[in-house]
Design a protein around this motif. Structure first.
Motif, PDB file in Angstrom:
ATOM      1  N   PHE A 170       0.849  -1.187   0.000  1.00  8.21           N
ATOM      2  CA  PHE A 170       0.000   0.000   0.000  1.00  8.21           C
ATOM      3  C   PHE A 170       0.888   1.242   0.000  1.00  8.21           C
ATOM      4  O   PHE A 170       1.773   1.379   0.847  1.00  8.21           O
ATOM      5  CB  PHE A 170      -0.895  -0.012   1.243  1.00  8.21           C
ATOM      6  N   PRO A 171       0.667   2.175  -0.934  1.00 10.64           N
ATOM      7  CA  PRO A 171       1.581   3.316  -1.066  1.00 10.64           C
ATOM      8  C   PRO A 171       1.415   4.339   0.044  1.00 10.64           C
ATOM      9  O   PRO A 171       0.296   4.636   0.480  1.00 10.64           O
ATOM     10  CB  PRO A 171       1.187   3.914  -2.427  1.00 10.64           C
ATOM     11  N   ASP A 172       2.527   4.858   0.493  1.00  9.64           N
ATOM     12  CA  ASP A 172       2.535   5.900   1.530  1.00  9.64           C
ATOM     13  C   ASP A 172       2.666   7.239   0.819  1.00  9.64           C
ATOM     14  O   ASP A 172       3.767   7.773   0.626  1.00  9.64           O
ATOM     15  CB  ASP A 172       3.703   5.660   2.485  1.00  9.64           C
ATOM     16  N   ILE A 173       1.519   7.794   0.416  1.00  8.83           N
ATOM     17  CA  ILE A 173       1.502   9.016  -0.383  1.00  8.83           C
ATOM     18  C   ILE A 173       0.870  10.142   0.417  1.00  8.83           C
ATOM     19  O   ILE A 173      -0.191   9.971   1.017  1.00  8.83           O
ATOM     20  CB  ILE A 173       0.698   8.794  -1.685  1.00  8.83           C
ATOM     21  N   ASN A 213       3.574  -2.572   4.550  1.00 10.30           N
ATOM     22  CA  ASN A 213       4.858  -2.696   5.249  1.00 10.30           C
ATOM     23  C   ASN A 213       4.661  -2.354   6.721  1.00 10.30           C
ATOM     24  O   ASN A 213       3.629  -1.809   7.127  1.00 10.30           O
ATOM     25  CB  ASN A 213       5.951  -1.832   4.594  1.00 10.30           C
ATOM     26  N   ALA A 214       5.658  -2.680   7.528  1.00  7.44           N
ATOM     27  CA  ALA A 214       5.528  -2.568   8.981  1.00  7.44           C
ATOM     28  C   ALA A 214       5.255  -1.139   9.435  1.00  7.44           C
ATOM     29  O   ALA A 214       4.398  -0.892  10.297  1.00  7.44           O
ATOM     30  CB  ALA A 214       6.793  -3.100   9.649  1.00  7.44           C
ATOM     31  N   SER A 238       2.113   2.932  12.312  1.00  7.82           N
ATOM     32  CA  SER A 238       1.862   4.356  12.573  1.00  7.82           C
ATOM     33  C   SER A 238       0.967   5.068  11.561  1.00  7.82           C
ATOM     34  O   SER A 238       0.454   6.149  11.849  1.00  7.82           O
ATOM     35  CB  SER A 238       3.195   5.104  12.652  1.00  7.82           C
ATOM     36  N   ARG A 239       0.758   4.495  10.361  1.00 12.66           N
ATOM     37  CA  ARG A 239       0.021   5.248   9.332  1.00 12.66           C
ATOM     38  C   ARG A 239      -1.049   4.391   8.648  1.00 12.66           C
ATOM     39  O   ARG A 239      -1.327   4.578   7.469  1.00 12.66           O
ATOM     40  CB  ARG A 239       1.007   5.794   8.292  1.00 12.66           C
ATOM     41  N   PHE A 240      -1.620   3.477   9.371  1.00 13.71           N
ATOM     42  CA  PHE A 240      -2.620   2.612   8.752  1.00 13.71           C
ATOM     43  C   PHE A 240      -3.820   3.452   8.303  1.00 13.71           C
ATOM     44  O   PHE A 240      -4.377   4.220   9.100  1.00 13.71           O
ATOM     45  CB  PHE A 240      -3.073   1.534   9.735  1.00 13.71           C
ATOM     46  N   PRO A 241      -4.239   3.345   7.050  1.00  9.26           N
ATOM     47  CA  PRO A 241      -5.318   4.202   6.529  1.00  9.26           C
ATOM     48  C   PRO A 241      -6.666   3.899   7.193  1.00  9.26           C
ATOM     49  O   PRO A 241      -7.084   2.745   7.266  1.00  9.26           O
ATOM     50  CB  PRO A 241      -5.348   3.876   5.033  1.00  9.26           C
ATOM     51  N   ALA A 301       0.504  -3.841  16.578  1.00  9.41           N
ATOM     52  CA  ALA A 301      -0.259  -3.230  15.479  1.00  9.41           C
ATOM     53  C   ALA A 301      -1.233  -4.243  14.868  1.00  9.41           C
ATOM     54  O   ALA A 301      -2.382  -3.901  14.543  1.00  9.41           O
ATOM     55  CB  ALA A 301       0.694  -2.702  14.408  1.00  9.41           C
ATOM     56  N   CYS A 302      -0.788  -5.483  14.714  1.00  8.47           N
ATOM     57  CA  CYS A 302      -1.650  -6.526  14.168  1.00  8.47           C
ATOM     58  C   CYS A 302      -2.836  -6.801  15.096  1.00  8.47           C
ATOM     59  O   CYS A 302      -3.967  -7.010  14.639  1.00  8.47           O
ATOM     60  CB  CYS A 302      -0.856  -7.805  13.948  1.00  8.47           C
ATOM     61  N   GLN A 303      -2.584  -6.784  16.391  1.00  5.64           N
ATOM     62  CA  GLN A 303      -3.677  -6.985  17.347  1.00  5.64           C
ATOM     63  C   GLN A 303      -4.700  -5.855  17.240  1.00  5.64           C
ATOM     64  O   GLN A 303      -5.917  -6.089  17.288  1.00  5.64           O
ATOM     65  CB  GLN A 303      -3.108  -7.055  18.772  1.00  5.64           C
ATOM     66  N   HIS A 304      -4.207  -4.616  17.049  1.00  2.00           N
ATOM     67  CA  HIS A 304      -5.103  -3.467  16.888  1.00  2.00           C
ATOM     68  C   HIS A 304      -5.933  -3.594  15.613  1.00  2.00           C
ATOM     69  O   HIS A 304      -7.155  -3.325  15.611  1.00  2.00           O
ATOM     70  CB  HIS A 304      -4.288  -2.180  16.867  1.00  2.00           C
ATOM     71  N   ILE A 305      -5.277  -4.008  14.533  1.00  2.00           N
ATOM     72  CA  ILE A 305      -5.971  -4.156  13.251  1.00  2.00           C
ATOM     73  C   ILE A 305      -7.046  -5.238  13.331  1.00  2.00           C
ATOM     74  O   ILE A 305      -8.144  -5.095  12.780  1.00  2.00           O
ATOM     75  CB  ILE A 305      -4.936  -4.463  12.143  1.00  2.00           C
TER      76      ILE A 305
END
Length: 413
Positions: free
Chosen positions: A32-35, A66-67, A72-75, A100-104
């Motif tokens: 996923f692009p970080d734009i 990516n990690a 920190s920047r999950f859309p 982060a995976c647990q949060h997702i």
């Protein structure tokens, strides 16, 4: 909104599309692009962009992250009902990734992990996994068979990746895999039958008429009218809002007056192909539709003649070998197509060889090949992405129309 993207189908055990894996040109290794927002607005305003619904239709989207993005920047705009989050790396190697995976997961997303080594059940992330992807070219089938039970017992769904032939598909399905990624469905399957059945001859004749430089309305009407089912489908199909939003079409003559010769030729070729492949996975027809529209747009951009619509026809028929389970030379011996179409389908046209290499590059996210073909065709690569996006959008609409008229048989395990 995305402008530079590829998608690869993930099929279920019945060879129906379960999801598409999305591969982003602007993201590292397709992630996923970080734009930033300014660049995103620029892309949306300058290029033919797609949203996830446009790309995947009503199917789920597998998206690799990516990690850093996950941490920190999950859309926040992604929908957990339609998006499967795929890990780009081993969660042991990045501090904070497991949290982060647990949060997702708490947000409602399904979690997929790409692990050719068949992850140990003792791994910390094991309880969070919903889907495990296994590259079957990197792990021996005996190793896979030994390790599969613990995943099945934990109700983890299994995706076999890089399934490129029907034999591997059958083997993976028998082992217990739920889903399959690879282009096995777009390769010919060995069968005894070598001649098209007599029941398909009306379709063969229509395909021939579609590639003719002349338009014989009486001849086409005769072919259609002697097949009641085909006549019914033609009128139902042509009056679908995806194809025709304005007028109620009551006859082929009426359609000709409304659509014109070139569009009618495209239409009868499309209808013939869909009817000819009525026992094949719908995704194979869908790929043919994307190619047809993409080749058509490329041919227009290159200034090629459009009557007959040779670009459209070559793209549409480019998977005939897989559709009919025969080699392309054997297929073409049975079809009354024009010499220009036959030449291109046999790989003897320099112009259309570029198109074929280019569409395979988009289908497989081979971005360097896109750049090379951009130079060869003298078309800006970003414009090529726009044309391909248009082809995806068009094919999605037509696919929805086709699927209601050509239900696929269920393939038993």
């Amino acid at each position: 909104m995305f402008a530079f993207i590829a998608r690869q189908p993930i099929l279920d055990r019945d060879k129906d599309v379960f999801a598409y894996e999305l591969l982003f040109r602007d993201g590292n290794n397709g992630t996923f692009p970080d734009i930033d927002s300014d660049k995103a607005k620029y892309i949306a305003s300058q290029f033919h962009t797609l949203g996830l619904d446009d790309i995947s239709g009503e199917k789920k989207s597998f998206i690799s992250f990516n990690a850093d993005t996950l941490i920190s920047r999950f859309p926040t705009t992604l929908n957990p009902e339609t998006v499967v989050v795929e890990l780009d790396e081993n969660p042991c190697l990045q501090k904070g990734l497991l949290d982060a995976c647990q949060h997702i997961k708490q947000l409602g997303f399904k979690l997929a992990i790409d692990d050719p080594l068949m992850m140990s059940g003792q791994h910390e992330i094991f309880p969070l996994i919903d889907i495990l992807k296994v590259d079957v070219t990197k792990a021996r089938f005996d190793v896979i068979e030994k390790n599969i039970p613990r995943f099945l017992d934990s109700e983890i769904k299994l995706v076999a990746e890089q399934v490129e032939n029907h034999s591997d598909f059958t083997t993976c399905r028998d082992l217990g895999f739920d889903f399959f990624q690879g282009y096995f469905f777009a390769t010919p399957e060995a069968r005894i039958q070598r001649q098209l059945p007599a029941s398909k001859m009306n379709l063969v004749e229509l395909m021939g008429e579609s590639s003719s430089s002349h338009f014989d309305l009486a001849r086409i009407s005769q072919i259609v009218e002697r097949d009641a089912a085909l006549s019914f489908l033609l009128l139902k199909f042509i009056n679908n809002p995806t194809i025709n939003k304005r007028y109620q079409i009551t006859s082929l003559k009426h359609a000709l007056a409304y659509m014109g010769e070139v569009e009618i030729k495209k239409f009868i070729a499309l209808l013939s192909l869909a009817s000819l492949g009525d026992d094949k996975p719908l995704e194979l027809i869908h790929m043919s539709l994307v190619r047809a529209k993409f080749y058509d747009l490329l041919a227009q951009e290159r200034g090629l003649k459009n009557d007959p619509p040779i670009g459209f026809l070559i793209g549409l028929f480019s998977l005939l070998d897989a559709l009919l389970d025969q080699s392309m030379p054997d297929v073409l011996k049975q079809l009354p197509l024009s010499e220009d179409v036959n030449t291109a389908l046999l790989g003897k046209s320099a112009e259309f060889n570029h198109y074929h290499t280019l569409v395979r590059a988009f289908e497989s996210a081979l971005w360097l090949n896109v750049i090379k073909q951009s130079r060869a065709l003298n078309i800006d690569q970003k414009q090529l992405h726009g044309l391909y996006n248009q082809a995806i959008s068009w094919a999605n609409g037509v696919r929805n129309t086709i699927s209601s008229y050509f239900p696929r048989p269920v393939i038993k395990s």
